[in-house]
Every structure is written in structure tokens, then in C-alpha cells.
Design an enzyme around this catalytic site. Structure first.
Site, mmCIF file in Angstrom:
data_model
loop_
_atom_site.group_PDB
_atom_site.id
_atom_site.type_symbol
_atom_site.label_atom_id
_atom_site.label_comp_id
_atom_site.label_asym_id
_atom_site.label_seq_id
_atom_site.Cartn_x
_atom_site.Cartn_y
_atom_site.Cartn_z
ATOM 1 N N ASN A 57 0.861 -1.304 0.158
ATOM 2 C CA ASN A 57 0.070 0.152 -0.008
ATOM 3 C C ASN A 57 0.746 1.224 -0.065
ATOM 4 O OD1 ASN A 57 -1.743 2.183 0.425
ATOM 5 N ND2 ASN A 57 -2.109 1.453 2.615
ATOM 6 N N LYS A 59 0.115 4.331 -0.333
ATOM 7 C CA LYS A 59 -0.555 5.295 0.381
ATOM 8 C C LYS A 59 -0.255 6.726 -0.506
ATOM 9 C CE LYS A 59 0.144 3.238 4.644
ATOM 10 N NZ LYS A 59 0.161 3.118 6.049
ATOM 11 N N HIS A 146 -9.335 1.174 5.293
ATOM 12 C CA HIS A 146 -8.171 1.396 5.668
ATOM 13 C C HIS A 146 -8.230 2.185 6.901
ATOM 14 C CE1 HIS A 146 -3.819 2.547 6.422
ATOM 15 N NE2 HIS A 146 -3.782 1.442 5.869
ATOM 16 N N GLU A 148 -6.457 4.631 7.853
ATOM 17 C CA GLU A 148 -6.338 6.169 7.362
ATOM 18 C C GLU A 148 -7.440 6.607 7.223
ATOM 19 O OE1 GLU A 148 -2.728 5.551 5.487
ATOM 20 O OE2 GLU A 148 -1.614 5.037 7.050
ATOM 21 N N GLU A 218 -4.962 -4.762 10.857
ATOM 22 C CA GLU A 218 -4.095 -3.881 11.056
ATOM 23 C C GLU A 218 -4.392 -2.854 12.339
ATOM 24 O OE1 GLU A 218 -2.046 -2.784 7.018
ATOM 25 O OE2 GLU A 218 -3.910 -1.478 7.246
ATOM 26 N N GLY A 224 2.859 2.407 10.511
ATOM 27 C CA GLY A 224 3.666 3.631 10.420
ATOM 28 C C GLY A 224 4.440 3.988 11.576
ATOM 29 N N SER A 264 3.635 -1.727 10.064
ATOM 30 C CA SER A 264 5.278 -1.633 10.366
ATOM 31 C C SER A 264 5.789 -3.193 10.059
ATOM 32 C CB SER A 264 5.611 -1.357 11.747
ATOM 33 O OG SER A 264 5.102 -0.183 11.984
HETATM 34 P P1 PGA Z 1 3.236 0.507 7.592
HETATM 35 O O1 PGA Z 1 1.652 0.604 6.850
HETATM 36 O O2 PGA Z 1 3.388 -0.803 6.939
HETATM 37 O O3 PGA Z 1 3.835 1.633 6.961
HETATM 38 O O4 PGA Z 1 2.775 0.425 8.874
HETATM 39 C C1 PGA Z 1 0.572 -0.572 6.843
HETATM 40 C C2 PGA Z 1 -0.593 -0.002 6.110
HETATM 41 O O5 PGA Z 1 -1.041 1.013 6.727
HETATM 42 O O6 PGA Z 1 -1.227 -0.654 5.554
#
Ligand code: PGA
Length: 302
Positions: A57, A59, A146, A148, A218, A224, A264
Site C-alpha cells: 500500500n 498510500k 483502511h 487512515e 491492522e 507507520g 510496520s
Molecule cells: P506500514 O503501513 O507498513 O507503513 O505500517 C501499513 C498499512 O497502513 O497498510
């Protein structure tokens, strides 16, 4: 409202969905301008994913130059044994790079995913992108819900539900993202939160429409942040999600739905995470933007 009451309410409210999935056109709110045609139960999702799923992803990151470089490196670098073992590699670039990604991935086994979509097929929704538009550019998977989008962009469970219906209706494969925040975990409500998100997104949808579903656990506090959930926490939550799917969809369905972990993920922790029972893949954010890191994760998934 209790989970049981919420389940019953949604099961009733989703009769419209059942009708549509039974082959009736049943436009809902926001679909006034849309022409609904596709019916998910008849969709052939192609090759079954029997190995691990590794999804990237991006983003709101990347550029045309990065897309060129990253996808060329992935094409050249993913070991053949990953695909031979039945694995699926999915990349989800930002919308503007989808046509470029489609060209770069032509003839490869890497699948293209979208990070989001609007539930309608077409119409006056400035700035939005629909499932048929994504399909024009070879997108076969789509993230839904997601964190976010839930927490930064304020998307409610009910809107995520409509996105889920659109994804299924148009024959895309959804990766439904669920996860609790840090305060929800600290107050011991992680499974309750996951249940609410699963109920809102899935209850009342016929099993026959869900053949392409994958669920990504998640935890928001791990995304992140560099704070990966421990393999133990991941194993526990995945077992919970699988149990929910067994209980609310069917035993057989719950058993086979791919469950991904995201938060992460790096080459350093991918081996342990992918080694957990009930972890069928990973959804990778930051590390999916660097070819060596994403390939490093993929090397643990073959
Ligand atoms: P990240 O994001 O690996 O940067 O923690 C994962 C995600 O949001 O799908």
C-alpha cells in the site's frame, strides 16, 4: 447497541443487498446516477491464492519515476517460486499511477490494487473514483476501510459497508482492513472493535458473494509507527477474526479466507509474522516503497 442487536439490525437492513446479489438491480443511496450491472456471485476470481499474499500500500507516496523504478525492480526481482507456490503479490499505487503501473506490469504475475474507491458507479461525486474506472486500468483488488480512511478522513462503518458492496458487485477482490486504536487496546476492547467493524462490513452479505474476500488485521497503533504487533498478539487477533468469520459466515468460509497482518512489516519481522498460524499474508505500507525491502518481505513468503 450490543453486537447481537447490531448483527440483527444489519441483517435486516441488508435485504436489499441480498436482492441485488440474487440478480436484482437495487440502487441505493448515492447510486442514483449509476448503472448497476455486475453481480458478484458469477465473478470468476481466477487463480486461487493458495500461498501467501503480500500487498503493498503506497498510500499518498510515489511519483512517475518511482513507479517506473520500483515496478521494474519488482518484476525482475520476485522469485519465480513465490508465484509457483501459489502466492499473490499486489501493489496499490495512488490513482494517477495506475495506468503507468498497468503498462509496467503487463504480462507479469504482479496484481494491481487500488487503495480506495467510491461506492457509486458514476455520477456527481467530485474527486472520487469508481470500481468500473479502476477496472479500466486492470485493478483487480481494492483496500476497503483502511484505518487512515476511517480515522484521518472520517469514514464511518456505514460508508465502508457501501464500498464493500460496490467492490463485490463489480467483481473486485476486497481487502477489508480492520483494527483497533491504542486507547481501544489499552482499555481491552480490541476484539469488540474488530467485531463491530466486521459486522458493519459483512453481516448480511451472502457467502456466495464473498469468494474474493481477504481481511487485513491492522492495529492502528502499529501502522507507520515502527511498533509491530508481536507475533503472539497477531496470532491471537487472527484466530479471533477467523472465529468470527466461521461463526457469522460459515465454518468452511472462515477456514479458508486469507487473513493478512499489517502494521510496520519489514524484512526483519516478516518471517516471524508470516510463520504464525492464521497469517496468510501481509499488508505493507512504508516498506513497500523500497524495492529491496519489499523483495526482502516477499522472500519470506515463498
Ligand atoms: P506500514 O503501513 O507498513 O507503513 O505500517 C501499513 C498499512 O497502513 O497498510
Amino acid at each position: 447497541m450490543s453486537c447481537v442487536a447490531e448483527t440483527q439490525r444489519l441483517a435486516g437492513a441488508s435485504r436489499a443487498v441480498n436482492l441485488r446479489f440474487a440478480g436484482f438491480d437495487f440502487p441505493g443511496p448515492g447510486r442514483e446516477n449509476a448503472e448497476l450491472t455486475a453481480v458478484a456471485p458469477h465473478v470468476d476470481f481466477g487463480r486461487a491464492v493458495v500461498g501467501k499474499i503480500v500487498a503493498g500500500n503506497w498510500k499518498m507516496n510515489g511519483s512517475a519515476a518511482l513507479t517506473d523504478d520500483l515496478l521494474s525492480r519488482l518484476r525482475a526481482g520476485i522469485p519465480a517460486r513465490f508465484f509457483q507456490s501459489g502466492g499473490a503479490c499486489i501493489v496499490c499505487p495512488p490513482f494517477p499511477y495506475l495506468p503507468q503501473a498497468q503498462r509496467l506490469l503487463a504480462g507479469s504475475s504482479i496484481a494491481l490494487g487500488a487503495q480506495d474507491l467510491h461506492p457509486g458507479a458514476a455520477g456527481a461525486f467530485t474527486g472520487e473514483v469508481s470500481a468500473p474506472m479502476l477496472q479500466d486500468f486492470g485493478v483487480s483488488w481494492c483496500l476497503v476501510g483502511h484505518s487512515e480512511r476511517r480515522h484521518i478522513l472520517g469514514e464511518a462503518d456505514s460508508f465502508i459497508r457501501r464500498k464493500m458492496e460496490a467492490v463485490l458487485e463489480f467483481g473486485l477482490r476486497p481487502i477489508l482492513c480492520v483494527g483497533e486504536t491504542l486507547s481501544q487496546r489499552e482499555s481491552g476492547r480490541q476484539t469488540q472493535i474488530i467485531d463491530q467493524q466486521l459486522i458493519a462490513a459483512l453481516v448480511g452479505l451472502p457467502e456466495s458473494a464473498l469468494g474474493g474476500l481477504a481481511v487485513a488485521y491492522e492495529p492502528v497503533w502499529a501502522i507507520g509507527t515502527g511498533h509491530t504487533a508481536t507475533p503472539g498478539q497477531v496470532g491471537e487477533m487472527h484466530a479471533h477474526v477467523r472465529g468470527w468469520l466461521r461463526g457469522h459466515i460459515s465454518q468452511g468460509f472462515g477456514q479458508k479466507v486469507p487473513l493478512l497482518y499489517g502494521g510496520s512489516v519489514t524484512p526483519a519481522n516478516a518471517h516471524d509474522l508470516l510463520g504464525q498460524s492464521d497469517v496468510d499474508g501481509v499488508l505493507v505500507g512504508g516498506a513497500s516503497l523500497k524495492a529491496d525491502q519489499f523483495l526482502g518481505i516477499l522472500s519470506h513468503a515463498s
